[in-house]
Design a protein around this motif. Structure first.
Motif, mmCIF file in Angstrom:
data_model
loop_
_atom_site.group_PDB
_atom_site.id
_atom_site.type_symbol
_atom_site.label_atom_id
_atom_site.label_comp_id
_atom_site.label_asym_id
_atom_site.label_seq_id
_atom_site.Cartn_x
_atom_site.Cartn_y
_atom_site.Cartn_z
ATOM 1 N N ARG A 1 0.829 -1.216 0.000
ATOM 2 C CA ARG A 1 0.000 0.000 0.000
ATOM 3 C C ARG A 1 0.859 1.260 0.000
ATOM 4 N N VAL A 2 1.937 1.234 0.812
ATOM 5 C CA VAL A 2 2.834 2.410 0.866
ATOM 6 C C VAL A 2 3.467 2.624 -0.503
ATOM 7 N N SER B 1 0.847 3.764 -3.138
ATOM 8 C CA SER B 1 0.304 5.117 -2.928
ATOM 9 C C SER B 1 1.363 6.193 -3.163
ATOM 10 N N GLU C 1 1.473 9.169 -6.374
ATOM 11 C CA GLU C 1 1.727 10.625 -6.306
ATOM 12 C C GLU C 1 2.448 11.072 -7.584
ATOM 13 N N ARG D 1 0.226 10.659 -10.733
ATOM 14 C CA ARG D 1 -0.791 11.723 -10.816
ATOM 15 C C ARG D 1 -0.219 12.953 -11.516
#
Lengths: 303, 100
Positions: free
Chosen positions: B31-32, B35, B39, B42
């Motif tokens: 998950r780390v 995610s 960033e 995006r």
């Protein structure tokens, strides 16, 4: 000569630390790292059905350690056979100095219930009639004493009628700032809309119920209102401070490193009548469990 | 710890704990990793020139990462369950021996 801890000793310490962090989970899984509640006399575990200490006394002095600790926390440095219990036994005579080992990650109230039942069995099966009980608790151990007294009284246990002397050494009755900090940090991180920060919050949230109880000094079953100190018993409070000057900013921020002086005294608890209060500036949280000045204070109060 | 069986049980307990840490740790690390990577993706996604390429890379990156972390997590779970059941069998055998 440097003393090297034995492999067994290292294993016990690893079990104690693992139990402190995840003791409730370890117990649920039946993992052998979960430390069982055991009473020791002269370093030997006692069989509660038939306790046979070398010299049974009519006074029982039970020392109860804190979070992630073992009973060895009570031993004076370089004098492993000496602790507050043996000092008191030497002064009082006819006293058995006992130590408790337990799984510090379990909820405090469950350990308190088990300790109350354990004391009842110990007193019933003790080789000579027990006339007096002294309970000395360090850090979480103090909360355990309050919990055991409550459940012992609720179950009409015989040991409670002996009006024990209860000593709370560096016990976070109103919570520990570190446990409160962990609770707040986990709550804040879990609300942040970033998964990588939430994970950190979740890792902090993995902490055991025992650690969670330390954020508010919870010693009783959830839903139970705050209980008064055991009536008839004598209650003593000892606190420490990191720096020698009482008003030193370090003391204001960190207390004895983990517990503030006000929390150790239970300032937020109502109706507490304490038989004695002592503060030791310059003595930190761990050293409170084996310090000559504390031992001297205990002698003055209890001998 | 006294006796060889107790010692074996203790080590099985450590194995279970470490393997459970591996199982849950891999899920959390995944998950780390994803995610933090998101960033960057995006940012690349708002730039028209990099958008098509970054989307493809993102799918590949996330797919490979998921398979890798999930494999480690699964291995941890299998080892943990194995250690737990071996520990339970050993405890039962000790209990039987005590009773007889």
């Amino acid at each position: 000569m440097v003393s090297v801890p034995s492999a067994g000793r290292v294993q016990q310490h690893i079990s104690a630390i693992a139990s402190g962090f995840l003791g409730d989970w370890l117990e649920h899984r039946g993992n052998p790292l979960a430390v069982p509640m055991t009473v020791f006399a002269d370093g030997e575990a006692l069989d509660l059905q038939n306790p046979q200490p070398a010299v049974p006394g009519s006074v029982l002095c039970l020392s109860i350690h804190g979070l992630m600790e073992l009973e060895s926390v009570w031993d004076f440095p370089a004098r492993p056979d000496e602790h507050y219990g043996t000092h008191l036994a030497n002064t009082l005579g006819d006293t058995s100095a006992l130590k408790l080992r337990f799984n510090t990650g379990r909820p405090i109230y469950r350990n308190g219930q088990d300790l109350a039942a354990l004391l009842e069995r110990l007193v019933s099966n003790w080789p000579v009639p027990v006339k007096r009980i002294v309970l000395i608790g360090h850090s979480m151990g103090g909360l355990l004493i309050r919990s055991a007294c409550h459940y012992g009284a609720a179950n009409d246990h015989r040991w409670v009628s002996l009006n024990p002397d209860c000593v709370y050494i560096g016990s976070p009755h109103d919570g520990s700032w570190l446990a409160v900090g962990a609770h707040k940090a986990a709550g804040w991180l879990n609300r942040v809309p970033r998964d990588y920060l939430k994970v950190v919050g979740e890792v902090i949230d993995l902490r055991s119920e025992g650690i969670r109880n330390l954020s508010r000094g919870d010693a009783f079953e959830p839903g139970t209102s705050d209980q008064p100190l055991l009536h008839g018993a004598r209650h003593y409070v000892i606190s420490g401070l990191l720096a020698k000057g009482e008003r030193h900013p370090v003391n204001v921020l960190f207390g004895d490193a983990l517990v503030h002086q006000s929390s150790a005294r239970g300032d937020r608890r109502e109706g507490w009548e304490l038989a004695g209060i002592a503060n030791f500036p310059g003595v930190d949280h761990i050293r409170l469990a084996h310090h000559p000045l504390v031992s001297q204070q205990l002698q003055e109060w209890l001998a | 710890m006294k006796g060889p069986d107790n010692n074996t049980q203790w080590w099985l307990g450590v194995t279970e704990l470490v393997a459970q840490g591996m199982h849950h740790g891999a899920v959390k690390l995944k998950r780390v990793h994803l995610s933090i990577a998101d960033e960057s993706f995006r940012v690349l996604d708002v730039i028209p020139a990099t958008r098509p390429g970054s989307r493809l890379v993102r799918v590949c990156h996330h797919g490979i990462a998921r398979v890798s972390y999930d494999s480690v997590s699964l291995a941890g779970r299998v080892i943990a369950e194995g250690a737990a059941s071996a520990g339970a069998r050993l405890a039962m055998r000790r209990q039987d021996m005590t009773e007889t």
